[in-house]
Design a protein around this motif. Sequence first.
Motif, PDB file in Angstrom:
ATOM      1  N   THR A  16       1.335   3.189  -4.043  1.00 18.74           N
ATOM      2  CA  THR A  16       1.011   2.124  -4.994  1.00 18.74           C
ATOM      3  C   THR A  16       0.038   2.597  -6.071  1.00 18.74           C
ATOM      4  O   THR A  16      -0.365   1.812  -6.919  1.00 18.74           O
ATOM      5  N   THR A  53      -0.475  -2.058  -6.874  1.00 17.73           N
ATOM      6  CA  THR A  53      -1.296  -3.133  -6.314  1.00 17.73           C
ATOM      7  C   THR A  53      -2.751  -2.856  -6.656  1.00 17.73           C
ATOM      8  O   THR A  53      -3.150  -1.717  -6.869  1.00 17.73           O
ATOM      9  N   GLU A  58      -3.250  -4.061   0.089  1.00 17.70           N
ATOM     10  CA  GLU A  58      -1.798  -4.205   0.139  1.00 17.70           C
ATOM     11  C   GLU A  58      -1.132  -2.863  -0.114  1.00 17.70           C
ATOM     12  O   GLU A  58      -0.988  -2.421  -1.239  1.00 17.70           O
ATOM     13  N   PRO A  61       3.763  -3.470  -1.068  1.00 15.47           N
ATOM     14  CA  PRO A  61       4.024  -4.683  -1.854  1.00 15.47           C
ATOM     15  C   PRO A  61       5.399  -5.260  -1.528  1.00 15.47           C
ATOM     16  O   PRO A  61       6.365  -4.521  -1.347  1.00 15.47           O
ATOM     17  N   ARG A  62       5.466  -6.570  -1.425  1.00 16.76           N
ATOM     18  CA  ARG A  62       6.701  -7.264  -1.057  1.00 16.76           C
ATOM     19  C   ARG A  62       7.276  -8.023  -2.254  1.00 16.76           C
ATOM     20  O   ARG A  62       6.552  -8.438  -3.145  1.00 16.76           O
ATOM     21  N   GLY A  68      10.861  -5.900   1.389  1.00 19.04           N
ATOM     22  CA  GLY A  68      10.141  -4.837   0.713  1.00 19.04           C
ATOM     23  C   GLY A  68      10.312  -3.521   1.425  1.00 19.04           C
ATOM     24  O   GLY A  68      11.064  -3.439   2.374  1.00 19.04           O
ATOM     25  N   PRO A  69       9.640  -2.520   0.961  1.00 17.76           N
ATOM     26  CA  PRO A  69       8.663  -2.577  -0.116  1.00 17.76           C
ATOM     27  C   PRO A  69       9.326  -2.725  -1.488  1.00 17.76           C
ATOM     28  O   PRO A  69      10.479  -2.370  -1.668  1.00 17.76           O
TER      29      PRO A  69
END
Length: 96
Positions: A16, A53, A58, A61-62, A68-69
């Motif tokens: 992320t 994110t 997190e 991430p959904r 997700g991801p």
Amino acid sequence: EIRRDELFVVSKLWNTKHEQRDVERALRHTLAQLQLEYLDLYLVHWPMAFARTEGVAENFPRRADGSGPMWDFEAPRADGSPGDVPLEETWRGMEA
């Protein structure tokens, strides 16, 4: 007792945090968590990024439906530009 210079410590940039602006902050977070001043090797965890994110809470991430991801190309960046992060951008952050 083992001295730090006797160890070769490796860590990875999480998925992320591929945007150039996030790489150094992610590295500093890793160093703080490991209570180290430096790493010997810092790798890109995976060449395809998850959606960005904030913070570190997190990591996966959904999507709105809970699946997700969610990949970076599925969500725009904060400035509205396409979300996909080229590997070259991540690399520039790693070199800085």
